[in-house]
Write a protein that holds these residues in place. Sequence first.
Motif, PDB file in Angstrom:
ATOM      1  N   ALA A   1       0.825  -1.173  -0.113  1.00 45.85           N
ATOM      2  CA  ALA A   1      -0.166   0.015  -0.047  1.00 45.85           C
ATOM      3  C   ALA A   1       0.761   1.482  -0.149  1.00 45.85           C
ATOM      4  O   ALA A   1       0.253   2.396   0.041  1.00 45.85           O
ATOM      5  CB  ALA A   1      -0.963  -0.068   1.172  1.00 45.85           C
ATOM      6  N   ALA A   2       2.237   1.173   0.132  1.00 50.21           N
ATOM      7  CA  ALA A   2       3.098   2.424   0.163  1.00 50.21           C
ATOM      8  C   ALA A   2       3.173   2.820  -1.059  1.00 50.21           C
ATOM      9  O   ALA A   2       3.325   2.332  -2.120  1.00 50.21           O
ATOM     10  CB  ALA A   2       4.353   1.835   0.736  1.00 50.21           C
TER      11      ALA A   2
ATOM     12  N   ARG B   1      -0.129   6.295   2.094  1.00 48.97           N
ATOM     13  CA  ARG B   1      -0.794   5.121   1.612  1.00 48.97           C
ATOM     14  C   ARG B   1      -2.052   5.421   0.919  1.00 48.97           C
ATOM     15  O   ARG B   1      -2.996   4.587   0.563  1.00 48.97           O
ATOM     16  CB  ARG B   1      -1.182   4.299   2.971  1.00 48.97           C
ATOM     17  CG  ARG B   1      -0.083   3.788   3.846  1.00 48.97           C
ATOM     18  CD  ARG B   1      -0.413   3.240   5.114  1.00 48.97           C
ATOM     19  NE  ARG B   1       0.873   3.182   6.040  1.00 48.97           N
ATOM     20  CZ  ARG B   1       1.120   3.951   6.963  1.00 48.97           C
ATOM     21  NH1 ARG B   1       0.502   5.125   7.022  1.00 48.97           N
ATOM     22  NH2 ARG B   1       2.011   3.382   7.794  1.00 48.97           N
TER      23      ARG B   1
END
Length: 337
Positions: A190-191, A303
Amino acid sequence: MSQRIVARAPGKLVLLGEYAVLDGCPAIVVAVNRYAEVRVSRSASDRIRIAAADLGLTLDFTPARPPPIHGPLRFVLAAYDVAARAVPQLSRTGLAVDVISSLASQAGTKIGLGSSAATTAATVCALLAIAERDPDPAEVFALAWQAHRAAQAGVGSGADVAASCYGGTVHVQPQGDQLPLVRRLKLPDAALLLAGWTGEPASTTDLIQRYLAARNGHAAHRIAFVQESQACVELFRDSLALGLLSLVALNCAGESLDRLGGELDLPILTPTLRQLVTIARTEGAGAKVSGAGGGDCGIAFTRCGDTAARIRAAWRVAGITPLALDLDQEGVRVARL
């Protein structure tokens, strides 16, 4: 020997560990999808020709009398020297070496993505491959690290070279004059990594030399900075092992760099870089300078896609160019034609 080889190596962004890596602190670096490409082909002559079209430069020499390793093509020359000593048959054949890079702006300006490391890695890889060696990242890294240091008079951590050779996200632990230890890491899925270019090319070599020269009255500042940097790197690394992204570690590393700049009178955070960081943090992202500072790039992590879009839009309004970058997971690679 193969007739023609094309090798590509990715550029890099430093996440944590700038400057402190020169004092033994580990660094965390990611490879990005901008590349240095080196094409090597055999020639009918007994000479070596090196050409960099983007620089408008060409060198022509015999293997018995190579030119000194300095000037804009010093990283290619150092890579040839190291590779020829590792594979002696390279010095017994004529070669044409062409260097092509996408690690600059459209105007040809340096943007801080590690062009020298990527060029060194790609050159070593191409030379090994044309000598019928099957270059693996570990061998390329060992030789490219030697060449990169030789081209910089023994200075350099090798962190950027490791990213270009291995790809992905790497933790690089210096070992003095020995080859650094490299460990692969993984960013959370998700980064979202953002990079912004200030439009201000920085003299990384000059800043590093000024940092290394800061002794005597500044020794305590350097020691404290390295300790802070080590703690930030360890927190970020340990968080990744849990599948988490530590924005606290990222921001703390950035603040430590800012303090270092004030203590050593180094222009690490220019006004534009400070604005880049402030914009991103106002939106709740983690942000800091990437690399030596003084211009070039800053980075941010979030995110949330909407947050990323707002940061990029605000950067544009401030005159900062968001870079369209993705991680390169492969590292240096080669094709035989």
